[in-house]
Design an enzyme around this catalytic site. Structure first.
Site, mmCIF file in Angstrom:
data_model
loop_
_atom_site.group_PDB
_atom_site.id
_atom_site.type_symbol
_atom_site.label_atom_id
_atom_site.label_comp_id
_atom_site.label_asym_id
_atom_site.label_seq_id
_atom_site.Cartn_x
_atom_site.Cartn_y
_atom_site.Cartn_z
ATOM 1 N N ASP A 8 47.816 67.874 -26.987
ATOM 2 C CA ASP A 8 47.312 66.587 -26.521
ATOM 3 C C ASP A 8 46.037 66.871 -25.727
ATOM 4 O OD1 ASP A 8 48.101 67.524 -24.034
ATOM 5 O OD2 ASP A 8 49.361 65.793 -23.537
ATOM 6 N N CYS A 65 50.108 71.313 -24.096
ATOM 7 C CA CYS A 65 49.851 70.067 -23.381
ATOM 8 C C CYS A 65 49.594 70.478 -21.939
ATOM 9 C CB CYS A 65 50.981 69.052 -23.541
ATOM 10 S SG CYS A 65 52.568 69.500 -22.843
ATOM 11 N N THR A 67 51.559 70.823 -19.322
ATOM 12 C CA THR A 67 52.537 71.825 -18.873
ATOM 13 C C THR A 67 53.133 72.644 -20.011
ATOM 14 O OG1 THR A 67 54.292 70.203 -19.121
ATOM 15 C CG2 THR A 67 53.269 70.377 -16.926
ATOM 16 N N HIS A 98 64.585 87.786 -28.500
ATOM 17 C CA HIS A 98 65.960 87.266 -28.498
ATOM 18 C C HIS A 98 66.110 85.911 -29.187
ATOM 19 C CE1 HIS A 98 67.695 89.846 -24.965
ATOM 20 N NE2 HIS A 98 67.221 90.573 -25.956
ATOM 21 N N HIS A 133 71.797 88.617 -31.445
ATOM 22 C CA HIS A 133 70.879 87.485 -31.255
ATOM 23 C C HIS A 133 70.741 86.657 -32.532
ATOM 24 C CE1 HIS A 133 70.080 89.151 -27.384
ATOM 25 N NE2 HIS A 133 69.762 90.304 -27.937
#
Ligand code: RB5
Length: 143
Positions: A8, A65, A67, A98, A133
């Protein structure tokens, strides 16, 4: 390897920086926007990147974005996507080792370009460990 990228407005500058970084490293980049710092809504861009990866139009994805959080939530709504928000080197390494993350999410208002590029490299260059995993990742994929 082809990498789909999307952001964004809050992640636009970081996306542009990382596009150059990935191109210099020899990756093919599929840029799904946004194309400026004009305000847009991150869900559409996270979804576009998630669909590109889930449909096989790209091998991996990178979303940005402000964050990394909102756009990662959007990408993770797409079946088959394992998108990880990373803010440090340990997270970037472990999301590959993992979690077999196929999309990384980075915050343009949190990370410098240099740090984000280093996290991207760690994620791309760290192999998935498999073993126990794989069972967990398979369970994620079944959801
Ligand atoms: C946009 O202002 C901001 O909310 C967005 O970039 C992101 O940080 C959301 O998670």
């Amino acid at each position: 390897m082809k990498i789909a990228i999307a952001s964004d407005h809050g992640g636009y500058a970081l996306k542009e920086y990382l596009k150059q970084h990935l191109t210099k490293r020899g990756f093919t980049v599929l840029d799904l926007g946004t194309d400026s710092e004009e305000s847009v809504d991150y869900p559409a861009f996270g979804r576009a990147c998630g669909e590109a990866v889930a449909e096989g139009r790209a091998d991996r994805g990178l979303v940005c974005c402000g964050t990394g959080i909102g756009i990662s939530i959007a990408a993770n709504k797409v079946r088959g996507v394992r998108c990880a928000v990373c803010t440090n080197a340990f997270m970037a390494e472990m999301c590959a080792r993992h979690n077999d993350a196929n999309i990384i999410a980075l915050g343009g208002r949190i990370l410098s370009g240099e740090t984000a590029a280093a996290l991207t490299d760690l994620w791309l260059d760290t192999p998935f460990e498999g073993g126990r995993h794989k069972r967990r990742v398979d369970a994620l994929n079944d959801m």
